[in-house]
Design an enzyme around this catalytic site. Structure first.
Site, PDB file in Angstrom:
ATOM      1  N   TYR A 213       2.875  -0.965  -5.899  1.00  0.00           N
ATOM      2  CA  TYR A 213       2.173  -2.245  -5.607  1.00  0.00           C
ATOM      3  C   TYR A 213       0.836  -1.910  -5.035  1.00  0.00           C
ATOM      4  CZ  TYR A 213       2.738  -2.001  -0.584  1.00  0.00           C
ATOM      5  OH  TYR A 213       2.490  -1.818   0.835  1.00  0.00           O
ATOM      6  N   CYS A 214      -0.339  -2.768  -5.143  1.00  0.00           N
ATOM      7  CA  CYS A 214      -1.484  -2.682  -4.744  1.00  0.00           C
ATOM      8  C   CYS A 214      -1.933  -4.147  -4.178  1.00  0.00           C
ATOM      9  CB  CYS A 214      -2.430  -2.170  -5.738  1.00  0.00           C
ATOM     10  SG  CYS A 214      -2.702  -3.264  -7.367  1.00  0.00           S
ATOM     11  N   LYS A 215      -3.262  -4.588  -4.397  1.00  0.00           N
ATOM     12  CA  LYS A 215      -3.778  -5.945  -4.131  1.00  0.00           C
ATOM     13  C   LYS A 215      -3.100  -6.878  -4.944  1.00  0.00           C
ATOM     14  CE  LYS A 215      -7.656  -8.489  -2.896  1.00  0.00           C
ATOM     15  NZ  LYS A 215      -9.007  -8.575  -2.761  1.00  0.00           N
TER      16      LYS A 215
END
Length: 225
Positions: free
Chosen positions: A108-110
């Site tokens: 995951y990231c932003k």
């Protein structure tokens, strides 16, 4: 069929037999996109490596519990933040991932963009069970799922009582974010910066520590709202 065409037909068939497996492999070489709800179930079931591919500042502001930080890119956002050297990025830190290429890896990231690119890197490295959390960490927080913050703990030089007081206020901000109380979270961020200013005035924080704490709260915590 005229026999004169048989050599051409054989050549076409031979080329297809060579190319087809490559096409099939390319189609299989894709990650599985999952919602934050599905990601939560995966984590609850266990046996999953959680990979956060954002920057250290983003990670320390708020991240999923037990997530491992290995940035995929060096973002200068906002301008002036330090640029990460290549050796700190995912392509050069693959040895920190699970040894088993069949391991479940949740990325995951932003917003989901960097995690998509990171998932491709993992697939190309031979990992087969790669799950990309779509849209990133903000929908995770909006769904009421918990995150933890570590930017206060990064300041190892401050005393324990000061750190405890600061973390209590950060946890209060996160609590409002998880409940969807965005306006209240913004208010609490303002209270946090005022509290940091008071601690600097009292001599419990130096100017560099205070600037760092205010930067992390006003830039990276607020960015999650």
């Amino acid at each position: 069929m005229d026999k004169q065409y048989l050599p051409y037909l054989a050549a076409i068939l031979f080329a297809f037999l060579i190319i087809a497996p490559g096409i099939a492999a390319a189609e299989e070489n894709t990650c599985t996109n999952v919602s934050v709800n599905d990601a939560k179930k995966m984590i609850e079931e266990g046996n999953v490596f959680i990979l956060d591919v954002r920057t250290p500042d983003e990670f320390h502001a708020a991240h999923i519990e037990e997530a491992v930080l290995i940035p995929i890119a060096s973002l200068k956002n906002p301008p002036g933040e330090p640029v990460l050297p290549p050796e700190d990025l995912l392509v050069n830190r693959m040895d920190e991932l699970p040894d088993d290429c069949d391991a479940n890896i949740l990325v995951y990231c932003k917003t989901g963009a960097r995690s998509t690119n990171a998932s491709k890197i993992l697939l190309n490295a031979g990992y087969v069970n790669v799950y990309n959390m779509q849209e990133g960490i903000k929908p995770w927080i909006d769904a009421g799922y918990s995150v933890e913050s570590s930017f206060v703990d990064e300041l190892e030089c401050i005393d324990k009582s000061t750190k405890t007081a600061l973390n209590a206020k950060v946890n209060n901000i996160l609590c409002h974010l998880e409940k969807g109380h965005d306006a209240k979270a913004i208010e609490k961020i303002g209270n946090f910066t005022s509290f940091v200013d008071e601690m600097e005035t009292e001599g419990r924080l130096n100017s560099c520590e205070a600037d760092y704490l205010i930067h992390e709260s006003t830039i990276h915590l607020k960015d999650l709202i």
